[in-house]
Design a protein around this motif. Structure first.
Motif, PDB file in Angstrom:
ATOM      1  N   CYS B 161     -17.800  45.201 -85.171  1.00  0.00           N
ATOM      2  CA  CYS B 161     -19.471  44.714 -83.909  1.00  0.00           C
ATOM      3  C   CYS B 161     -18.804  44.208 -83.123  1.00  0.00           C
ATOM      4  O   CYS B 161     -17.358  43.172 -83.469  1.00  0.00           O
ATOM      5  CB  CYS B 161     -19.924  43.877 -85.543  1.00  0.00           C
ATOM      6  N   CYS B 164     -22.333  40.908 -79.714  1.00  0.00           N
ATOM      7  CA  CYS B 164     -22.766  40.786 -78.766  1.00  0.00           C
ATOM      8  C   CYS B 164     -24.677  40.077 -79.116  1.00  0.00           C
ATOM      9  O   CYS B 164     -25.472  39.887 -77.982  1.00  0.00           O
ATOM     10  CB  CYS B 164     -23.217  41.865 -78.478  1.00  0.00           C
ATOM     11  N   TYR B 165     -24.673  39.712 -79.905  1.00  0.00           N
ATOM     12  CA  TYR B 165     -26.244  39.403 -80.915  1.00  0.00           C
ATOM     13  C   TYR B 165     -27.267  40.051 -80.095  1.00  0.00           C
ATOM     14  O   TYR B 165     -28.497  39.436 -80.622  1.00  0.00           O
ATOM     15  CB  TYR B 165     -25.996  38.035 -80.445  1.00  0.00           C
ATOM     16  N   CYS B 167     -28.642  42.458 -82.041  1.00  0.00           N
ATOM     17  CA  CYS B 167     -29.547  42.748 -83.264  1.00  0.00           C
ATOM     18  C   CYS B 167     -30.041  41.167 -83.911  1.00  0.00           C
ATOM     19  O   CYS B 167     -31.454  41.035 -84.089  1.00  0.00           O
ATOM     20  CB  CYS B 167     -28.679  42.892 -84.566  1.00  0.00           C
ATOM     21  N   CYS B 214     -27.991  48.204 -81.066  1.00  0.00           N
ATOM     22  CA  CYS B 214     -26.590  47.631 -81.062  1.00  0.00           C
ATOM     23  C   CYS B 214     -26.126  48.353 -79.786  1.00  0.00           C
ATOM     24  O   CYS B 214     -25.124  50.016 -80.378  1.00  0.00           O
ATOM     25  CB  CYS B 214     -26.509  48.221 -82.490  1.00  0.00           C
TER      26      CYS B 214
HETATM   27  S1  SF4 Z   1     -25.787  44.521 -81.795  1.00  0.00           S
HETATM   28 FE1  SF4 Z   1     -25.564  42.646 -83.355  1.00  0.00          FE
HETATM   29  S2  SF4 Z   1     -23.972  44.347 -85.149  1.00  0.00           S
HETATM   30 FE2  SF4 Z   1     -24.344  45.487 -82.910  1.00  0.00          FE
HETATM   31  S3  SF4 Z   1     -22.615  44.848 -82.177  1.00  0.00           S
HETATM   32 FE3  SF4 Z   1     -24.088  43.775 -81.216  1.00  0.00          FE
HETATM   33  S4  SF4 Z   1     -23.673  41.590 -82.944  1.00  0.00           S
HETATM   34 FE4  SF4 Z   1     -22.249  43.258 -83.331  1.00  0.00          FE
END
Ligand code: SF4
Ligand code: SF4
Ligand code: FES
Lengths: 531, 367
Positions: B161, B164-165, B167, B214
């Motif tokens: 992870c 990046c938020y 998700c 993601c």
């Molecule tokens: S999408 Fe969510 S799980 Fe994937 S890298 Fe970004 S914060 Fe991490």
């Protein structure tokens, strides 16, 4: 749907009735969530406290089967308070006088008694919807699967016409189609009353047209519905071809259905699996599945999209159109020289006015929503703009009728049925998907926690649930989604064949069974392990 | 033109800015990133998903704006008339490379299987583009693996992870489910569910949208990964979901003759990249061993036994011919499917109408 899916983000007021949209049409529900984030108000009417109800600004937990009373009372308030769209009524509708007169007695107080919700809430719903610039109605089988299914839809149509919400962006009267291609199946003429393209079979001009096209005298009368056909099995009906439908499990009054199918001289079933229905057939023909088949599919907003094969068929499976064409040829019927799905689709376009502007290549990217009356036409995302197909919108006077069977001393509890997010229909497909059992291992009857207490039940207990037609055993679970005195389960698990119980009545027009309402009795199967 | 509109609002072509020395037009409300993308500038991003509100967390997409001292995040900054923007200076490229090196040093694994998800290769591709595969920052790792979550759909491998938020944002903004959130800050940052529990116990509906957005494969499609060991490239085929009437467009992923997964079509007209659990994960039935592989006919002893197509089709046809001959054209009935392609219903109704001069055809009642 009268309006496209993108319009679901645009209404000021949403009226969702008889639709468990977050579970049955989850991706469409996302758009409603966006509309609400944008500031739209939502009114939800449903006997069960479904997830959509949690998101609503006003929730009306109406008694099962009381929809006509609620909608009529909303119309009453709108007219009483002068919220109707006078210009629209004058220029685009007919027979408003008769409706207005009828509505006089449909007061919120009258409806409150039938629906078992406060009159003030009915007033509130009416005023919100009536005052909306863009009022959009969404419904599903919670409206149609009743003895009064057609009445329910016509009442909603009255409501939309009264307020000028038909033929307007971000508004409309929007049934959400349950199955992936039930729209396409109707479009193609898989119904007793219409040739392809909803051309009535009783219209002499259409009869002449199809006589020429098919080179054969056509029937001058409508066909009978599936329900009637099953009832006449072994008498008028001797041979049946069933394509991809597990009629035995999904239809009402299962015992009757099985017995009727057994009376046929000849039953041919086309399917992916040896379903309960296929097991009764004389000939079973393996069809290619989704992912193995080229073809077209039409969604709930009338969008015609392409299906494409990605993997080779399992075993000797063949496309449905090929199988049916082969049977037709072997019966000596001409006109089945198709060599591809494209051939079939192009023939359909050539004789259906709503597809006249389409062909196989044009639907490549799925941008058309029918009607597409001629080549070069962009399609019709919003229906009824400017004018209705038959001129004016007609108001219908609808009287409230109780369900075919109502609760009584011997069957004191209402059963209502539906679907769950993780399962689809009779689970011939989702039941064969790794992982689904992690979320949905078995069917559980949902009962209000207070009823659980009163009936001395605990989660996981098994009960015998019976109607006048039969009984099934099912485990129970407390759920605040069920109102008191009403229980819910899905029809998806063969282990809990609730459709054995259902079938007290049918809509007189569509012959759709009253899946949503069935009085039952609930009894514990064994003595409780505790006191 | 409505009277209250000014000339500029009414003709958006009049709005221009300078992008890498070239005068380009834009529409009111567009971000610098969106303008750059339309002009094929290939500005790198990590925390950006076009379907979500701009977030501005990763700073990969920074650009230089004349008259502004520090580079600005192009994904959150709106274009304004007359703005002079540079997207690829040495300083910017150096900054991006350093950023990537930091991200990589925090991460266990740069190369992840593309089966993990739609966007799973974004970080890998940027790392390669900026030749950032170094071990320079042997920093701490963020996140704790939740690979112990036994749900069969979503692998939670938070060692990958990068916070990046996407998700969390897709779950909140797109789905409105708010099943996951961000706990703590800095190196202790962690994507979590309420009470740090299993997804099954949260409001998660297993729509798989977090997996598909993601950029690192930290969230991955566990079902697709069953095919990780299968050889061969992944092929994608555009089709439409087979479950409900919404008609979400999907891309089927195959390896050879095996269906290995489903991806939402970001440009699908009905779904615009969204899917639900059924469309995303319920595809195993297609290649299930229970599928009927041959025609079956009932033999003299009443058993259904395998038969050739010829035999079965002849048997099927003979029964209809016989019914028609003995009991008349109205003795034959057909039920069409709301599940099969339109072509199935068309041929079926033609079989009845052209074959028996009858309208004895109907489809399923459970519309
Ligand atoms: S999408 Fe969510 S799980 Fe994937 S890298 Fe970004 S914060 Fe991490
Ligand atoms: S993905 Fe879900 S919402 Fe979309 S068509 Fe399939 S079942 Fe319907
Ligand atoms: S993509 Fe712009 S800040 Fe991350």
């Amino acid at each position: 749907m009268s309006n496209p899916l993108v319009d679901m983000e645009k209404p000021d007021v949403i009226f969702a009735i008889g639709t468990n949209m977050t579970e049955c049409h989850p991706v469409a529900a996302l758009r409603l969530k966006k509309a609400i984030q944008r500031g739209a108000k939502m009114i939800v009417a449903d006997p069960r406290r479904i997830p959509l109800a949690e998101m609503a600004h006003l929730y009306l937990p109406i008694r099962v089967g009381s929809d006509v009373a609620l909608i009529s009372a909303m119309c009453h308030v709108i007219v009483r308070d002068g919220l109707q769209d006078h210009d629209y009524i004058a220029s685009r509708t007919r027979e408003s006088e008769a409706l207005f007169e009828h509505l006089e007695k449909c007061t919120p107080e009258w409806a409150a008694e039938i629906c078992q919700v406060p009159a003030a809430d009915i007033e509130q719903a009416a005023r919100w919807y009536g005052a909306a610039d863009r009022g959009a109605i969404y419904y599903t089988l919670g409206i149609t699967e009743h003895v009064c299914g057609v009445d329910n839809v016509q009442s909603l149509s009255n409501l939309a016409l009264l307020t000028g919400n038909l033929g307007k962006e971000g508004a409309g009267l929007n049934p959400m189609r349950g199955q992936n291609n039930v729209q396409g199946s109707g479009d193609a003429g898989g119904v007793p009353a219409n040739f392809p393209g909803f051309q009535s079979v009783t219209d002499p001009a259409n009869q002449e047209k199809f006589e020429k096209l098919y080179g054969k005298k056509v029937d001058l009368e409508k066909g009978i519905t599936k329900i009637t056909a099953l009832n006449r099995a072994g008498e008028q009906i001797r041979a049946m071809l069933i394509d991809g439908e597990n009629t035995v499990v999904s239809d009402a009054d299962r015992k009757h259905g099985e017995a009727q199918l057994r009376k046929l001289d000849h039953l041919v079933v086309i399917d992916l699996f040896l379903t309960e229905t296929a097991e009764m057939a004389d000939v079973v023909l393996p069809a290619t599945a989704w992912g193995e088949t080229d073809g077209s599919q039409v969604n709930t907003e009338r969008r015609v999209q392409r299906l494409r094969a990605a993997v080779p068929p399992q075993g000797q499976a063949k496309p449905d159109w090929w199988i049916i064409s082969q049977i037709a040829k072997r019966c000596g019927i001409p006109g089945f020289e198709f060599t591809s799905a494209a051939d079939v689709f192009n023939e359909l376009c050539s004789l259906s006015p709503i597809y006249a502007g389409l062909d196989w290549d044009l639907i490549e990217r799925g941008e058309y929503q029918w009607p597409v009356p001629h080549k070069g036409h962009p399609g019709t995302p919003v229906l009824h703009q400017g004018e209705f197909k038959n001129g004016r919108g007609i108001f219908k006077v609808i009287d409230y009728r109780p369900p075919a069977e109502t609760v009584s001393a011997s069957f004191p509890v209402w059963l209502t049925t539906g679907r769950r997010l993780q399962a689809y229909h009779t689970r011939t497909q989702t039941g064969r998907t790794a992982g689904i059992e992690y979320l949905l291992a078995e069917e559980l009857l949902e009962i209000h926690p207070d009823d659980m207490r009163e009936w001395k039940l605990q989660d996981g207990d098994t009960v015998n649930m019976s109607s006048s037609r039969g009984s099934v055993e099912v485990k129970v679970k407390a759920s605040a989604k069920s109102p008191r005195g009403t229980v819910f389960c899905s029809f998806s698990f063969n282990e809990v064949p609730v459709n054995f119980l259902i079938g007290g009545g049918f809509d007189p027009v569509t012959e759709t069974a009253e899946f949503k309402v069935c009085p039952v009795r609930i009894e514990r199967t064994a003595a409780p392990a505790r006191s | 033109m409505p009277p209250h509109m000014t000339a500029i609002e009414a003709s958006p072509t009049l709005l221009t800015m300078t992008l890498d020395g070239e005068e380009v037009s834009f529409t009111r409300g567009e971000t610098i990133y969106e303008v750059s993308r339309r002009h094929a500038k290939d500005v790198p991003t990590l925390c950006y998903d076009p379907r979500l509100d701009p977030f501005g967390g990763c700073r990969m997409c920074v650009v230089e704006v004349e008259g502004v001292r520090n580079p600005v995040a192009s994904c959150t900054t709106k274009a304004t008339p007359g703005m002079v923007v540079r997207t690829h200076t040495d300083a910017l490229e150096g900054h991006r490379k350093t950023l990537l090196e930091m991200v990589v040093s925090e991460n266990r694994q740069v190369d992840v299987d593309p089966l993990r998800g739609y966007a799973s290769q974004e970080l890998t591709q940027l790392v390669d583009r900026y030749e950032a595969r170094t071990g320079r920052f042997r920093g701490k790792k963020s996140g704790t693996s939740k690979t112990g979550d036994p749900n069969p759909f979503i692998l939670r491998d938070y060692e990958q992870c990068i916070s990046c938020y996407r998700c969390v944002r897709v779950c909140a903004e797109q789905e409105g489910d708010y099943a996951i959130s961000v706990a703590n800050r800095g190196f202790a940052t962690q994507i979590t569910t309420e009470f740090d529990g299993l997804l099954k116990e949260s409001t998660c509906t297993f729509c798989g949208q977090c997996v598909q957005t993601c950029p690192t494969g930290a969230l991955a499609d566990r079902k697709s990964l069953r095919a990780e060991a299968l050889p061969g490239p992944i092929t994608e085929t555009r089709t439409v979901c087979t479950y409900c009437g919404v008609g979400c467009a999907v891309d089927l992923m195959t390896k050879g003759e095996k269906l290995v997964g489903v991806r939402p079509a970001m440009d699908g007209p009905a779904n615009e990249g969204a899917l639900c659990i059924k469309g995303q994960f319920a595809y195993d039935f297609v290649q299930h061993p229970d599928r009927l592989k041959t025609p079956l006919v009932r033999d003299a002893s009443g058993e259904l036994v395998p038969a050739s197509w010829d035999e079965a089709l002849d048997r099927a046809a003979a029964g209809f011919v016989k019914a028609n001959a003995e009991h008349g054209r109205h003795s034959v009935y057909a039920i069409s499917s709301g599940r099969a392609p339109t072509e199935a219903s068309y041929t079926l109704q033609k079989f009845i109408r052209a074959g028996f001069a009858s309208n004895h055809v109907d489809n399923c009642s459970r519309g």
